[in-house]
Structure formats: C-alpha cells, structure tokens
Design an enzyme around this catalytic site. Structure first.
Site, mmCIF file in Angstrom:
data_model
loop_
_atom_site.group_PDB
_atom_site.id
_atom_site.type_symbol
_atom_site.label_atom_id
_atom_site.label_comp_id
_atom_site.label_asym_id
_atom_site.label_seq_id
_atom_site.Cartn_x
_atom_site.Cartn_y
_atom_site.Cartn_z
ATOM 1 N N CYS A 14 -13.978 66.842 -18.975
ATOM 2 C CA CYS A 14 -12.778 66.286 -19.587
ATOM 3 C C CYS A 14 -11.552 66.975 -18.991
ATOM 4 C CB CYS A 14 -12.803 66.471 -21.105
ATOM 5 S SG CYS A 14 -12.789 68.208 -21.607
ATOM 6 N N CYS A 17 -11.199 70.772 -19.172
ATOM 7 C CA CYS A 17 -11.875 71.566 -18.133
ATOM 8 C C CYS A 17 -10.923 71.800 -16.966
ATOM 9 C CB CYS A 17 -13.130 70.844 -17.643
ATOM 10 S SG CYS A 17 -14.383 70.561 -18.910
ATOM 11 N N CYS A 81 -23.564 84.669 26.981
ATOM 12 C CA CYS A 81 -24.109 85.941 26.516
ATOM 13 C C CYS A 81 -23.817 86.108 25.036
ATOM 14 C CB CYS A 81 -23.529 87.110 27.311
ATOM 15 S SG CYS A 81 -21.761 87.347 27.043
ATOM 16 N N CYS A 84 -20.237 85.814 23.742
ATOM 17 C CA CYS A 84 -19.734 84.451 23.512
ATOM 18 C C CYS A 84 -20.072 84.001 22.102
ATOM 19 C CB CYS A 84 -20.355 83.491 24.515
ATOM 20 S SG CYS A 84 -19.998 83.841 26.233
ATOM 21 N N ASP A 483 -50.100 83.716 -9.199
ATOM 22 C CA ASP A 483 -50.438 82.900 -10.354
ATOM 23 C C ASP A 483 -51.909 82.484 -10.232
ATOM 24 O OD1 ASP A 483 -50.051 81.052 -12.608
ATOM 25 O OD2 ASP A 483 -50.200 79.506 -11.070
ATOM 26 N N ASP A 679 -47.276 77.784 -7.958
ATOM 27 C CA ASP A 679 -47.228 76.350 -7.667
ATOM 28 C C ASP A 679 -46.656 75.521 -8.808
ATOM 29 O OD1 ASP A 679 -49.371 76.527 -9.496
ATOM 30 O OD2 ASP A 679 -50.259 74.703 -8.668
ATOM 31 N N ASP A 683 -43.828 78.928 -12.830
ATOM 32 C CA ASP A 683 -43.731 80.021 -11.860
ATOM 33 C C ASP A 683 -42.325 80.162 -11.288
ATOM 34 O OD1 ASP A 683 -46.479 80.583 -12.066
ATOM 35 O OD2 ASP A 683 -46.955 78.995 -10.647
#
Length: 784
Positions: A14, A17, A81, A84, A483, A679, A683
C-alpha cells in the site's frame, strides 16, 4: 556530487509502505528519495561518496522490503592477462549497484545489479571505454564458433610471424657458430618490421587501451620490451654503427613466441570448456511432431509445449515431457551420471538431451528450448565455471599491481647494469629480458582453468556445483550431516517380509491384505499393493470397506471380515505374535497385522530400505576423514537399525527441522566445516545453515534451491565423489599458483642479472601459461 539512481522495490502492499521506505531513505545524509507505489520504484538522488548503493539496498531491506536483483553475462574480448581482467572488473564495479566478476579463462564477466537500474548497453560501454570489447554472452553454436574463430586467428598470426622470424633465428644460430651477418642488416630490418609493426600491432593496441584506462597489462610489457630491442637495432642500422650488435632477431622471436603461447593457450582453454560443449551437443536439431494427424520433422525452435513428440530408436529426446504410450530404454548418463539405461513407459518423465537406445516413445512435451532441464544445467555449469573461488583473491590482488612493479624493476635493472657494466647495450638486453619474462598470465589462469575443468567434470557425472565458492568449501568438509528418509534410504516404503501364522501361506496372506487395502491411500497400503502386484496376485474387490484413522482398515472379502493395521487393533496379541513383533521391530521394521474375525492370519513387515550404495558411501567418507552423523525424525529403533546397516556411528532420532538446523549451527560454532545432505522440505533449514549443502535431485524443489551442490544421480555416493573432486581440484589450483609464483620469483631475478637471454625469456613466458592450463586439463583424467 549527486547521482540519480532508480531502484525497483518488491513487497509493498500500500501507499503507507512507500511512505515508510521514503522516510527511511531521506534520513540519510545527502539522500533525496521519492518512492512510487504504483511503479514499485524509488527515484533516489545521492552523493555516492556519503551513501553508496550498497547502503541504500541495506536500508530498504532493513525496512522490510526487497530490491530484486538482475544479472547478465558478458563475453569479453581483448584480454591478454590477469591485469586486464582486474581492470575490467574494477571499471564495472564502479557503476552504481554493480557487482562484477571477470574470468580470464572463460573470457566472461558475470554482472549482478538491482533489476532495471542498469542497462546492458551501459555495461558494454564501460568495458569498451576501458579498452576492451564486450557483448551479451550467447549460447550454443555461437560460443563454439567464436572460440573456433579466435583459435584460427591465433594460429594464423603465429604462422605468419614464424615465417618472417625463421631466417632471423637462422642468422642467430650462425652467429653462435662464428659466422657473422649472413643476412645484411637491412634485410634483417625488413624481416623484423612486419612482425613488430603488423603482427605485433595487437600488443601496441592493447597497451594503449590499458594505459589510457589508467592501468598496465601484459601488452605493455611485450610492446615496451620488443620496441626497445627493435628501436635500438633500427637506430644502429640507420646510423651504420657496424661495431654495435643488433637485436632484430630478439624482438621478432619474442613476439612470435608470445603469439605461439597465445595459440596454445587458446587451444587449451577451449578444452577446459568441453563440458558445456558436450552438454550442448546433446540437444537435437529437429523434433518429430504430430500435427493435424501428420508426423512432421521440424526444427527444434518450432517445437511448442503441449505438442506430441515421437521418439524412435536411436533418436535424442527433444523436450522434457511425459510418456503417453510406448516403451523404451533411455540413456540418461550424460545428464544424470546414471550409467545404466532407464526404462520408460506410460507416465514416465523424459528429459531433453537423453537418447532412446531401444524402443519407441510417444510423449507430450512440457518444457522446451531454454526451459528444459538440460538448458538449466548448461546455465548452472556456465555460471559456476565463470564464478571466482575465494582462493583466487590473492592472485587478483597481486595481478593488479604486478605490471607497475615489473616496470620499476626493469628501470632499476637498466640503470644498475649500466652503472656496473658501463654498457648501454647490456643494460638494454637485461631490461628487455625482465619486461618479457614477467607476464601475469599464468597467475590469472591458475585458478579459473582448474575451476572450469573441475566443474565440468562434475557436470558430466551428475554433480552440479552452484559456484566456485561451493567447490572450494567442499574440500574442507570434516563433518557430514545426513538425513535418513530419501537420502540414506530409498524414501519409499517396501514390504520386506511376510510372516504367516497358522494355516495361511505367504501369498494368501499378502493377497488378503492387498485386497483389503485397495481403498486406502496410506503409504504403507501402497507398499502392500505394490508387493502384491509384483508377485502377480489377483485381488478381490471388497464388499465393504471402513478406515479407522491411526489404526487401519477393515474390509469384507466374501465371507471373511479382514482387518489390516496396528497389531493390537486387528486382534489381541498372543505370546508368539508378541515375540515376532519384537524381532521385527528390533530390525527397524514397521509391522502390520492381518486378522480375520479376531483370529491372527499373519504379520507383514514394511521398511524404507537402505539405498544400495549407502554403506559403501559411508565407508568412503570415513576413509576421507569425514565424520558422518545421521539426523532423522523417525523413532529411535528405526534410526538405530538404519544407522547400523549404513555403518554410521552417531545418530539422532525424532529430530524436528529446527533441531537439524540447530545441530548444524552448533557444530559450525565448534569450529567444524559442516555439510548437509538432504532431499525434503524439512531439510531446507539445515541445508541453508550448513557450510556446504548437497541436495538429491530426486528431492523437493525447496531442498534443491537451498543447496550449494545438486546431485543429479540421486545417490549418496555422488556426495562422496563431489568432495573428492573438490579436493583434487583445489590441489590443482594450489599447484598452479605455486608454479606461477615460483616462475616469476625465479625468472625476474635471473633476467635482471643477465642470466636469461630475451629470446629464452620470451619462450619461458609463452610456455608458462600453457603449462598452467595443461596442468588443469589433467583433471580430465580424474575418475571417482
């Protein structure tokens, strides 16, 4: 001086904010801000010396909002090099809000900035103003075409230079044999001039751009050193000073050897990018598509999501999708690291770039073109190869000041030799040797070439590092938190044993249980049904079916009323049943009871079985000196059984997601470098807290998003390989840095003392970069 900046802001709901952000920004000295809620932007005028863009971003974030980040990868040309790369990086980082990382080996710049605050054209202009060229990095064949063209140009430049230089080198050999001036001096001048002024023009151009931008690079050293030798020789020749030696062969040979080094370096650097080339080669150029009842072979760019694609024997799958009908064995090795073919039937998922080696499939395309998993892997690998490892910071700092220091050393060498030897010619030769041998190329290539090869090797084996920092941190791991479900175990309950009681046999017991469970969606019911299907048992449709939550199911099967569920609920537990229950529970198994009208028929044991590679992976981790701890939300008995099977000495059961994260944080606080393998969604907090996080590709998107390394293979053994690959890559980086530092530490003093001829110095400089890149390429021989 005030600078106008436009920043995008997300999270505003709004006008209040916008007012809040504006108020916080305007509190800062020298800042005038206007925040527009409708356009979700902040127009800011600020004195960057007082309040920089980073400070503005922190103010917005601390207020509770975000500034979306954008990024672009630029292909840079003209770098010779590490100096650069350092110069371009410095120029880009001066732009408001820009964070850039320039990679000499991949010749790219990864640039991050607040989305919409910087145009790509402004970034390219900044690079060009610093004396180099840039464009938005392209994909696919364009990249390879650019590399091939650059390699061809480098080869042609060397061959032309060698053609002019060879007679001059023969003259030098003749002089060493006691014969003098087989070639007249004017002829030598004529041969050296095209090399110096035409083929060597690239060094003058590069030196001019570098000096104009306020820096010095390898081009400055080569241009200055060869010009001194060439100019001195030209003056001597013009003035007819026959008693004075000339050095046309030195200037021409130095440029020719440097061009040879650039050619070999370009060829070697091309090999370091082989992983991306292999991945891109997986993508087919055409797709066989069903349209309006016809089967058409269309260019891949014309394939659209939702269309039906036919994949015949030997063809490459063109899109991520789902098999509608057909059966085939698909080779997914280059995409996932899985060496064995994967069977695909109706309902199976397919991935672009994988190859049908046996059978025929008809699939519906879901993700095509740049939205496929293959395209995402290419982006990840390209991004990781272009990123910088923290170990490179020292080399970057040295490269930034290296060339000016060498110029000072060359000047001091000239005057010191002139003073001691009283010979301007000798002083000139020594100074030229210092300038020629002191090239920071090897220093700049030491880390990025090893990172490119290491990340590429990982990608070919289904190990995707998010960036070079993750690759480096993985080397230091001394504690791996794992896990259980889906990581150590398959993540899918399976029937592991059937124990009939009384006159019931095993198949009859499984058939009754599966028939009763047909209406249940519980994971344990699915395990029983899957076991019955694999055994080929015919199931009876229940006449009545009732689910008692937390207990089990009851079904009427003909004249039998069958209960399947918690043992104490299906029937009163007898002594023999209790003994069998205790035996199975001690093995970490979940036990389902089956009874009819209060009479026991038997027990079915179900467990989430250990992955086949888990025990070997844990043993390999222990052998690498990595401590392993298992954290699981499962009960203590199951956790103890799985830990014993896997060979894990320490475990914790019944841990919540926040408990896992707390354990990781506590271990890190004790000084350990902690990695986490997981997984699931639960986790994610621990993965985010770990120093290095590994996510199984078979796991949840949240876990993968939080991880530093994605294991496409979906096996714990891949984590072992990822750590081993990290360690050998860091070993190569340290070897490269050692060689680069020692090369300059020995070469410059030897040249200053006159112990290195300029031609020998030029050859050594040219070969130093090649040796570093070649050492990195030895990583291609690595095998898990």
């Amino acid at each position: 001086m005030s600078t106008a900046i436009t920043l995008p802001i997300s999270g505003m709901t709004c006008a209040a904010c916008a007012s809040r952000i504006e108020k916080q920004l305007n509190k800062q000295p020298g800042v005038t801000a206007q925040v527009n809620f409708a356009t979700e932007t902040a127009e800011i005028n600020t004195d960057l010396a007082q309040t920089g863009v980073a400070a503005l971003l922190d103010i917005i974030r601390n207020t509770g909002y975000e500034v979306p980040q954008g990024s672009v990868t630029l292909a840079i040309s003209g770098m010779t090099c590490a100096a650069c790369a350092a110069r371009i990086e410095k120029v880009l980082n001066r732009l408001p809000g820009v964070t850039a990382s320039v990679n000499l080996a991949s010749e790219t710049a990864q640039v991050h900035f607040p989305a919409g605050s910087v145009e790509a054209a402004a970034l390219i202009a900044a690079v060009r103003n610093s004396g180099y060229d840039a464009h938005i990095a392209s994909d696919g064949d364009d990249v390879q075409a650019e590399r091939d063209a650059a390699l061809g140009n480098a080869r042609n430049a060397f061959l032309l230079a060698a053609l002019f230089t060879l007679p001059l080198l023969l003259e030098m050999v003749a002089m060493l044999a006691g014969w003098h001036e087989l070639l007249p001096r004017m002829w030598q001048w004529a041969l050296a001039t095209p090399v110096q002024c035409w083929l060597g023009w690239r060094f003058y151009r590069g030196a001019w751009h570098a000096l104009r931008g306020g820096a010095a690079n390898m081009d400055v050293l080569v241009a200055l050193g060869t010009s001194m030798a060439y100019g001195f020789s030209a003056i001597v020749t013009l003035l007819g000073l026959h008693h004075q030696h000339i050095y046309f062969e030195a200037s021409a040979a130095i440029i020719t050897l440097v061009l040879l080094g650039k050619w070999l370096e370009a060829a070697a650097k091309g090999k370091t990018a082989g992983a991306i080339a292999q991945l891109l080669a997986l993508q087919p150029r055409t797709a066989r598509v069903e349209r309006a009842g016809q089967l058409l072979e269309l260019p891949l760019a014309e394939l659209q999501a939702g269309e039906m694609v036919v994949v015949r024997h030997g063809e490459t799958i063109a899109a991520d999708g789902v098999v509608i009908d057909g059966r085939a064995s698909v080779d997914e090795s280059l995409l996932t690291g899985e060496s064995l073919p994967v069977e695909k039937t109706a309902g199976s998922r397919t991935f672009a770039g994988t190859r049908n080696i046996d059978g025929m499939l008809r699939l519906q395309a879901e993700n095509v073109g740049s939205h496929t998993q293959l395209a995402e892997i290419v982006r990840l690998v390209r991004s990781a190869q272009g990123s910088k490892a923290p170990i490179q910071q020292l080399a970057d700092r040295i490269s930034g000041i290296f060339v000016p220091i060498v110029l000072v050393i060359a000047v001091l060498t000239f005057f010191a030799t002139l003073l001691l030897a009283a010979s301007a010619t000798t002083a000139l030769v020594h100074a030229v040797a210092v300038l020629v041998i002191a090239c920071p190329c090897a220093l700049g290539l030491a880390t990025p070439t090893a990172v490119m090869v290491g990340v590429g090797q990982g990608a070919q084996r289904g190990i995707l590092y998010r960036n070079a920092a993750a690759l480096e941190r993985a080397e230091k791991i001394d504690l791996l938190v794992i896990d259980k479900t889906g990581t150590l175990t398959e993540g899918k309950p399976r029937v592991t044993g059937v124990s009939p009681l009384g006159d019931t046999d095993g198949n009859a017991l499984l058939q009754l249980a599966a028939s009763a469970e047909q209406g249940s969606e519980h994971p344990l019911a699915a395990a029983i049904l899957d076991a019955a299907q694999q055994t080929g048992l015919a199931l009876t449709a229940p006449d009545d079916f009732v689910v008692t939550p937390g207990k089990g199911v009851e079904a009427q099967l003909g004249s039998l009323s069958v209960r399947v569920g918690v043992p104490g609920w299906v029937a009163a537990v007898r002594a023999d049943v209790d003994a069998e229950l205790a035996r199975l529970a001690s093995q970490g198994q979940t036990v389902i009871g089956v009874a009819s009208d209060g009479e026991w028929l038997g027990l079915i044991a179900i467990a989430d079985t250990l992955r086949p590679d888990a025990h070997g992976a844990i043993a390999a981790l222990h052998a690498q000196g990595v401590e392993v701890v298992m954290l699981t939300g499962d009960n203590r008995q199951t956790a103890a059984a799985i830990a014993a099977q896997a060979g894990i000495r320490e475990y914790r059961a019944q841990t919540l997601p926040q408990d896992k994260a707390a354990y990781v944080n506590a271990a890190r606080a004790s000084g350990k470098v902690v990695a986490m393998v997981g997984d699931g969604v639960n986790d994610a907090p621990a993965l985010a807290a770990a120093d290095v996080s590994f996510a199984m590709h078979t796991g949840s998107d949240v876990a993968i998003e939080a991880a530093d390394v994605t294991l496409m293979h979906g096996k714990l053994q891949s984590a072992v390989e990822a750590i081993a690959l990290s360690r050998i890559t860091l070993r190569k980086i340290r070897q490269n840095l050692f060689f680069a530092f020692v090369y300059n530490a020995l070469g410059i003093p030897l040249a200053a003392l006159g112990l290195l001829d300029p031609v020998i110095a030029g050859a050594a400089m040219a070969l130093s970069s090649v040796s570093v890149v070649s050492n990195s390429l030895l990583l291609k021989r690595w095998q898990p």
